[in-house]
Design an enzyme around this catalytic site. Structure first.
Site, PDB file in Angstrom:
ATOM      1  N   LYS A 279       6.615  46.524  -5.833  1.00  0.00           N
ATOM      2  CA  LYS A 279       5.471  47.197  -5.210  1.00  0.00           C
ATOM      3  C   LYS A 279       5.556  47.241  -3.686  1.00  0.00           C
ATOM      4  O   LYS A 279       5.091  48.195  -3.063  1.00  0.00           O
ATOM      5  CB  LYS A 279       4.170  46.524  -5.642  1.00  0.00           C
ATOM      6  CG  LYS A 279       3.829  46.743  -7.107  1.00  0.00           C
ATOM      7  CD  LYS A 279       2.488  46.138  -7.464  1.00  0.00           C
ATOM      8  CE  LYS A 279       2.147  46.407  -8.918  1.00  0.00           C
ATOM      9  NZ  LYS A 279       0.801  45.921  -9.289  1.00  0.00           N
ATOM     10  N   ALA A 342      -0.290  43.186  -6.376  1.00  0.00           N
ATOM     11  CA  ALA A 342      -1.601  43.433  -6.980  1.00  0.00           C
ATOM     12  C   ALA A 342      -2.714  42.848  -6.111  1.00  0.00           C
ATOM     13  O   ALA A 342      -3.761  43.466  -5.902  1.00  0.00           O
ATOM     14  CB  ALA A 342      -1.652  42.847  -8.387  1.00  0.00           C
ATOM     15  N   ASN A 361      -3.035  31.137  -1.949  1.00  0.00           N
ATOM     16  CA  ASN A 361      -1.713  31.255  -2.548  1.00  0.00           C
ATOM     17  C   ASN A 361      -0.980  29.917  -2.477  1.00  0.00           C
ATOM     18  O   ASN A 361      -1.231  29.098  -1.588  1.00  0.00           O
ATOM     19  CB  ASN A 361      -0.893  32.335  -1.813  1.00  0.00           C
ATOM     20  CG  ASN A 361       0.337  32.757  -2.583  1.00  0.00           C
ATOM     21  OD1 ASN A 361       0.245  33.113  -3.748  1.00  0.00           O
ATOM     22  ND2 ASN A 361       1.497  32.710  -1.958  1.00  0.00           N
TER      23      ASN A 361
END
Length: 455
Positions: A279, A342, A361
């Site tokens: 992505k 995402a 994260n």
């Protein structure tokens, strides 16, 4: 023509689909008699292809070339509609059989179960096969990557009357696209060759009999792609709306992306869905970004036309559309677990809709990088605020945080769509959270992809 490969003298129940025939793999049977074959041919009006392939070409016949020729002559005396002849048999024998049995359509076949021959080797094989007048020239080779399979499709597109069959799981998608590049025959069954689809998949999911050389090609790229339901959704939409298009799944690794882009443009692919880990890596190839997409820094949808690549991201809108069926975003505190492609799309969209966004994260530097780009808060997975309204798992981990950190009664969403009820969502359900399933996001973003491609 799709041939369903079978190993028994039994016609599959209710096999009436136009454009479908039976390949009887005599070489893989323990035994057979000429009388049994004759009876089988007389019992059906379906097109029948007889195959008696020797071991060196991937078959099961091991009685030597002389015996093989004897059996082939006897079988051809039954005048089957189709017969498979191997390209490396005696040239005089091939020519004699083709001349003596004009009612039979011959498929001249080449197999390599180890590798893809070089371009020069393929050209020599094709030219030798073309010296005989056959129904089609089947070239089946083992491929180990999507790019190898695309090269095989391009070969078929440029060479008349070739049926190119890339074998192996990496080439499975190309068994569908073969019809689009001009393949004359295809094979189904799943048991006689690696990478085969079942007949039901080819007809019910991909609508193979309707494909043609004007059919537009769409697909999913990334790694892994196996669990994606995209082929069910998009092919279903194409069928419902009468769009002449097909959608397939292609595994592409980051190191293969550059060659893939060039091959896909040469083949004429019209659009792509993009999943992990591509992505962000796809960004340098984009010529035009949809409004707001470049700021996200991740792309999940490509439209390819006029030699240009147009990109957008439907992840964020798909996720937030699903969440806002339960709760508006403005003024709400939203926690994102993960900082990948995402998460980028969802974070940007949530902020645009007025939410207070936290990106957490395992690698804090990645969270910090994303947070600084879009202007939100960041931290580690251990730094979850005590109070929030919505928790979204954008990682691939089953349960990336301590269950005690899930706030009772909040909204919980997982971007993973299979299984529907993930470990993360099960835990949230035990905390009386309102659940938003990954499949809701998937359907929303897929609908937006369709609009980006066609409307």
């Amino acid at each position: 023509m799709i041939f369903l490969s079978i190993l028994l003298f039994q016609i599959p129940f209710l096999l009436t689909q136009q454009g479908v025939g039976i390949e009887l793999r005599l070489d893989l049977m323990e035994r057979f008699t000429l009388e049994e074959v004759a009876h089988f041919l007389s019992e059906t009006d379906l097109p029948i292809l007889l195959t008696l392939r020797k071991a060196s070409q991937g078959g099961g016949f091991q009685e030597g070339e002389e015996k093989q020729e004897e059996w082939i002559e006897r079988l051809l005396s039954l005048e089957p509609e189709f017969f498979d002849l191997e390209w490396d048999m005696r040239e005089s024998f091939i020519q004699e059989m083709i001349s003596r049995y004009p009612k039979t359509k011959f498929i001249l076949s080449f197999h390599d179960f180890e590798k893809v021959p070089s371009d020069a080797e393929l050209e020599l094989i094709y030219q030798k096969m073309r010296s005989f007048e056959a129904f089609t020239y089947k070239i089946a080779v083992k491929v180990t990557s999507t790019n190898e399979a695309l090269k095989m499709l391009l070969f078929a597109k440029k060479h008349p009357n070739v049926s190119m069959i890339p074998m192996g799981e990496s080439g499975q998608f190309a068994r569908i696209l073969g019809k689009v590049v001009g393949n004359v025959v295809a094979y189904a069954g799943g048991k006689t060759a690696p990478g085969q689809f079942t007949l039901e998949e080819m007809i019910d999911v991909y609508h193979y009999p309707l494909l043609n050389q004007n059919t537009k090609i769409y697909g999913l790229i990334g790694d892994p792609v196996e669990k994606s339901p995209g082929h069910f959704y998009h092919n279903g939409v194409f069928q419902k709306k009468g769009i002449d298009a097909v959608y397939v799944k292609m595994r592409v690794r980051p190191e293969e992306l550059d060659e893939f882009i060039h091959l896909s443009q040469e083949l004429g692919i019209s659009g792509l869905s993009v999943t992990i880990p591509l992505k962000e890596k796809i960004l340098p190839y984009i010529d035009w970004f949809d409004e707001g997409t470049q700021e996200i820094g991740a792309i999940n949808t490509l439209r390819m036309e006029g030699g240009k690549i147009f990109g957008t991201n439907t992840d964020g809108k798909g996720a937030l559309d699903a969440i806002e069926k339960k709760m508006g975003m403005r003024g709400k505190k939203v926690i994102l677990l993960g900082a990948g492609g995402a998460a980028r799309g969802i974070a940007c969209e949530a902020k645009a809709r007025g939410a207070e966004v936290f990106v957490l994260n395992r690698t804090v530097e990645r969270a910090k990088e994303l947070a600084e780009e879009i202007g939100c808060f960041f931290g580690s997975l251990e730094e979850i605020p005590a109070v929030y309204d919505c928790l979204i798992n954008c990682t691939s981990e089953l349960l990336p945080i301590d269950p005690a950190k899930i706030v009772e009664g909040s909204i919980a969403m997982d971007v993973v769509y299979f299984p529907k009820l993930t470990s993360f969502l099960k835990t949230a359900m035990d905390k009386q959270c309102q659940l938003v399933y990954g499949e809701e996001m998937f359907l929303n973003q897929a609908m937006r992809q369709t609009s980006f491609w066609f409307f």
